[in-house]
Design an enzyme around this catalytic site. Structure first.
Site: not given
Ligand code: PGA
Length: 255
Positions: A12-14, A98, A100, A170, A176, A216, A237-238
């Site tokens: 997930n590149w966000k 998600h 966020e 999640e 993150g 993470s 994500g990251g």
């Molecule tokens: P993260 O994000 O791996 O940076 O914790 C995961 C996500 O939000 O899908």
């Protein structure tokens, strides 16, 4: 195939990378995993990247996903993206709910249920994200929160529709932050989610549904997390923003 369920790793590149950087990242992934077997791979890219990244990964094993979608067909929704706009661009999956979206943009379980329905109506697969906050976990609300998030989004779906749903567990406190749920805590949550799906549908649907873990995930914790019986993949994500880091995760589970 693990436990008769396919492993599924999605990046997930966000809101990261320019289109040029995104294309480069996709090219790097294509070079390594364009024809990968034994694990399903997808990248959820910003809307602005869909066409160009789609061109790069077209015809490869890497699938294209969007990070959000509006629940309405069309109309006066400035800045929003509809199913029709995502059609014909090679998008296969859409992430909905998600954390966020839930916590920064205030998306409720009700809105998320409408979005899940719209995604499935359009013929896409849906990655439904759920997860508890730290306060919810610490106050003993974990199961109540997960049950409500699963039930509100999935109750009423047909047997054909539920086949196109992937759940991503999640924990909000792990996204993150560098904090990851222990394998045991994650497995317990996944088991509970699968039981909830079984209660809504039946055991056979529950045994088939893919439940990814997210929060993470990196190359040092992925193999252990994904070895748990009910953890069928990862939403990353990251660590999905560099070929090297994302590869570390993919390689750790296909090795
Ligand atoms: P993260 O994000 O791996 O940076 O914790 C995961 C996500 O939000 O899908």
């Amino acid at each position: 195939m693990k436990k008769n369920r396919e492993l599924f790793i999605a990046g997930n590149w966000k809101m990261n990378t320019s289109v040029t950087e995104g294309v480069k990242l996709a090219e790097g992934l294509k070079e390594k995993y364009g024809n990968i077997k034994g694990v399903r791979l997808a990248v959820a890219v910003p809307f602005t990247h869909i066409i160009e990244v789609g061109k790069v990964i077209k015809g490869t094993s890497i699938e294209l996903a969007a990070q959000n979608m509006n629940e309405n067909e069309k109309g006066a929704f400035t800045g929003e993206i509809s199913a029709l706009m995502l059609k014909d661009l090679g998008v296969k999956l859409v992430i909905i709910g998600h954390s966020e979206r839930r916590h920064i943009y205030g998306e409720s379980n009700e809105t998320i249920a409408l979005k899940v329905k719209a995604v499935l109506n359009a013929g896409f697969e849906c990655i439904l994200c759920i997860g508890e906050t730290r306060e919810e976990r610490e106050s003993g609300m974990l199961e109540k929160v997960l049950k409500l998030q699963v039930e509100s989004a999935l109750c009423g779906l047909s047997t054909d529709e539920i086949k196109r749903v992937i759940i991503a567990y999640e924990p909000v406190w792990a996204i993150g932050t560098g904090l990851t749920a222990s394998k045991e805590d994650a497995e317990n949550a996944h088991k509970f989610i699968r039981k909830t799906v079984s209660d809504i549908f039946d055991e056979s649907v529950a045994q088939k549904i893919i439940i990814q873990y997210g929060g993470s995930v990196n190359a040092s914790n992925s193999a252990s997390l994904l070895s748990a019986e009910n953890i069928d993949g990862a939403l990353v994500g990251g660590a999905s923003l560099s070929v090297e880091k994302f590869s570390g995760i993919i390689d750790s589970v296909i090795a």
